[in-house]
Design an enzyme around this catalytic site. Structure first.
Site: not given
Length: 148
Positions: A54, A56, A84, A87
């Site tokens: 992801h 992040e 999410c 993260c």
């Protein structure tokens, strides 16, 4: 919100557009320390075939490598959509002090759906969203519209 939040969110959007060019979900993130961008990331899940890639996570890892530390307690992270749970927890574990996000994720957002930064977890992450929310959410809406 400070005067630089919109500027830094636009830099996160630059990252999101890099993901879009790779046909990845267009989410971008940057990490800032002392008004300098020290980490950048965009989604790479499809390219890497790894669910953890992801924006992040990649931005945090980039900052950790550049600064040679796993503690980013003077850092802020800017993300084009609400993180999410994975993260959000990584942000907390990295001791990042401020999270700024663009669009709200009503289905998977760790703040709006789970209140992940509640005091029970001992979180000290300051957060707020809806910074250039329209631009951030429109990029995602267009991506998913074109996928259907």
């Amino acid at each position: 919100m400070n005067k630089n939040d919109e500027f830094y969110m636009r830099e996160a959007l630059v990252e999101a557009k890099k993901a879009l060019e790779k046909d990845e979900v267009p989410i971008g993130a940057i990490v800032v320390v002392d008004d300098k961008i020290v980490g950048r990331g965009h989604n790479e899940r499809e390219e890497s075939h790894l669910i953890s890639r992801h924006a992040e996570i990649i931005a945090i890892e980039d900052a950790e490598k550049r600064l040679n530390t796993k503690i980013l307690d003077n850092a802020s992270i800017y993300v084009t959509i609400e993180p999410c749970p994975m993260c959000a927890y990584a942000i907390m574990e990295a001791h990042i002090k401020k999270l700024v996000y663009g669009a709200i994720d009503e289905k998977r957002g760790a703040i709006s759906t789970l209140d992940i930064y509640n005091k029970k977890l001992g979180s000290k992450v300051l957060y707020y969203g809806k910074i250039i929310e329209g631009e951030c959410s429109n990029l995602l809406k267009e991506f998913f519209k074109n996928k259907r």
